[in-house]
Design an enzyme around this catalytic site. Structure first.
Site, PDB file in Angstrom:
ATOM      1  N   GLN A  90       0.823  -1.221   0.000  1.00 23.67           N
ATOM      2  CA  GLN A  90       0.000   0.000   0.000  1.00 23.67           C
ATOM      3  C   GLN A  90       0.856   1.270   0.000  1.00 23.67           C
ATOM      4  O   GLN A  90       0.467   2.294   0.572  1.00 23.67           O
ATOM      5  CB  GLN A  90      -0.949  -0.004   1.199  1.00 23.67           C
ATOM      6  CG  GLN A  90      -2.136  -0.925   1.029  1.00 23.67           C
ATOM      7  CD  GLN A  90      -2.972  -0.604  -0.203  1.00 23.67           C
ATOM      8  OE1 GLN A  90      -3.073   0.547  -0.618  1.00 23.67           O
ATOM      9  NE2 GLN A  90      -3.549  -1.619  -0.795  1.00 23.67           N
ATOM     10  N   SER A  91       2.012   1.229  -0.642  1.00 26.67           N
ATOM     11  CA  SER A  91       2.910   2.380  -0.639  1.00 26.67           C
ATOM     12  C   SER A  91       2.348   3.558  -1.432  1.00 26.67           C
ATOM     13  O   SER A  91       1.991   3.416  -2.613  1.00 26.67           O
ATOM     14  CB  SER A  91       4.244   1.953  -1.234  1.00 26.67           C
ATOM     15  OG  SER A  91       4.998   3.081  -1.603  1.00 26.67           O
ATOM     16  N   ASN A  92       2.318   4.716  -0.785  1.00 21.27           N
ATOM     17  CA  ASN A  92       1.950   5.949  -1.496  1.00 21.27           C
ATOM     18  C   ASN A  92       3.064   6.376  -2.439  1.00 21.27           C
ATOM     19  O   ASN A  92       2.811   6.909  -3.521  1.00 21.27           O
ATOM     20  CB  ASN A  92       1.713   7.078  -0.491  1.00 21.27           C
ATOM     21  CG  ASN A  92       0.616   6.751   0.479  1.00 21.27           C
ATOM     22  OD1 ASN A  92      -0.493   6.443   0.064  1.00 21.27           O
ATOM     23  ND2 ASN A  92       0.918   6.785   1.766  1.00 21.27           N
TER      24      ASN A  92
END
Ligand SMILES: *Cc1c(COP(=O)(O)O)cnc(C)c1O
Length: 370
Positions: A90-92
């Site tokens: 879920q890396s921005n």
């Protein structure tokens, strides 16, 4: 415009130094600095303003869009023909890199971890796919830094020129910090008449905090910059205060001066991590609901929710006086809300159901929905 003439001169000098660095245009700047009168009243605390870097524009925005202007400017100047980044699913950062890569025509290789948040396909990880990144998942236990190094070796052997961003790439972390120098200039130009910049609160792993410190130093401001960490020191991407100080020095030297910031100025707070990186706790959920219901501004569960929980807690503990001004830098991360729907929906369970149905069964993370 609230800056004195002396400060305006320093801003002009700082901007001239920034303009000498390689740069590409990606973000919608300046982002707004929003007043929060209802929040300030509800807390009976200091004046709180929110710098909206969740509104940098590209693919749902966030702080990496601003940072990638310098990071990718340098990558392109160095002849890069593709980008490499690895992280939690879920890396921005990965999502904003994939968007920047698409916009600039650079193939973006992502090495997401197959972790608790990679299935069902939601939030940032869903967007990575839509943005056309080349996605090579790795096991949750694998080292991201090692996986990135192995991919870079393979790409070079194929005659490509990869550029690596994020953890393990010191150059990219320092260039990411450089971008936050100008964010301070924007804030100072946007401050309402008569206000001083007493505090800045931000979620940070190092770069954003370092850049803010250098911006404040360049302008001679007494601002205290508090970086609230989303992770504890056991995490591979954790940067200790001494590492933040290194980033401060590199950032200042990129702008042609020597920083006088010391370790005492690095106000790093790891007390609001909760159970761990990417794991939500009650204080985070309360922080998200408070700001959303009082000001209509949404926070994410992994970074900004925890940073805002720190600001709420410190306000209630009397850290600030009523005449002080605190700027909360909103660093984005909003697609994460949808990946964390189970955790965030928890307080509402039963409310949205007809009374006789007895609530919603919790959907299992083990069973991917198609
Ligand atoms: C990446 C990220 C941060 C941390 O940024 P640094 O520049 O590494 O300090 C904070 N908040 C959000 C929402 C992020 O995506």
């Amino acid at each position: 415009m609230n800056a004195t003439e002396a400060v305006q001169d320093r801003i002009a000098t700082g901007r001239a130094a920034l303009a000498r660095l390689p740069h590409v245009s990606l973000a919608a700047l300046p982002t707004p600095l929003d007043a929060c009168p209802r929040l300030t009243e509800a807390l009976a605390g200091p004046t709180i303003l929110i710098k909206r870097d969740d509104c940098t524009g590209l693919a749902f925005g966030g702080n990496k869009v601003r940072q990638h202007e310098y990071v990718l400017g340098s990558a392109i100047a160095a002849g890069a023909d593709c980008l490499v980044q690895g992280s939690a699913s879920q890396s921005n950062h990965s999502r904003q890199l994939a968007a920047a890569g698409a916009k600039l025509g650079l193939e973006t290789f992502l090495l997401p971890k197959l972790d608790a948040m990679s299935s069902p396909l939601q939030g940032n990880y869903l967007l990575d796919h839509l943005l056309g990144a080349t996605i090579i998942p790795i096991a949750a236990e694998q080292s991201t830094i090692e996986a990135k190094a192995a991919l870079v070796t393979r790409l070079r052997a194929e005659g490509r020129t990869p550029y690596v961003t994020g953890m393990g790439s010191d150059d990219a972390l320092a260039l990411a910090a450089v971008a936050y120098v100008d964010a301070v200039f924007e804030i100072v130009e946007q401050l309402p008449e008569g206000r001083t910049l007493d505090w800045i609160y931000t979620a940070s792993q190092g770069s954003t905090q370092a850049g803010l410190l250098v911006g404040c130093e360049l302008l001679g401001l007494p601002t205290r910059v508090v970086g609230v960490s989303p992770m504890s020191d056991s995490h591979e991407a954790y940067i200790a205060p001494s590492g933040v100080l290194d980033l401060v020095r590199q950032t200042a030297s990129a702008l042609g001066f020597e920083s006088r910031v010391t370790l005492d100025d690095i106000l790093a707070d790891s007390d609001f991590v909760g159970p761990g990186y990417g794991q939500v706790n009650d204080a985070t959920i309360e922080a998200i609901r408070t700001l959303a219901s009082v000001e209509g501004v949404l926070l994410d569960p992994v970074y900004t929710g925890k940073a805002f929980a720190a600001l709420l807690s410190h306000t209630r503990a009397g850290r600030f006086t009523a005449d002080e001004t605190v700027v909360f830098l909103h660093t984005g991360g909003l697609p994460g809300i949808f990946a964390y729907s189970d955790e965030l929906a928890h307080p509402y369970r039963g409310i949205t159901q007809p009374p006789e149905s007895g609530g919603t069964p919790k959907k299992s993370r083990e069973e991917p929905r198609e």
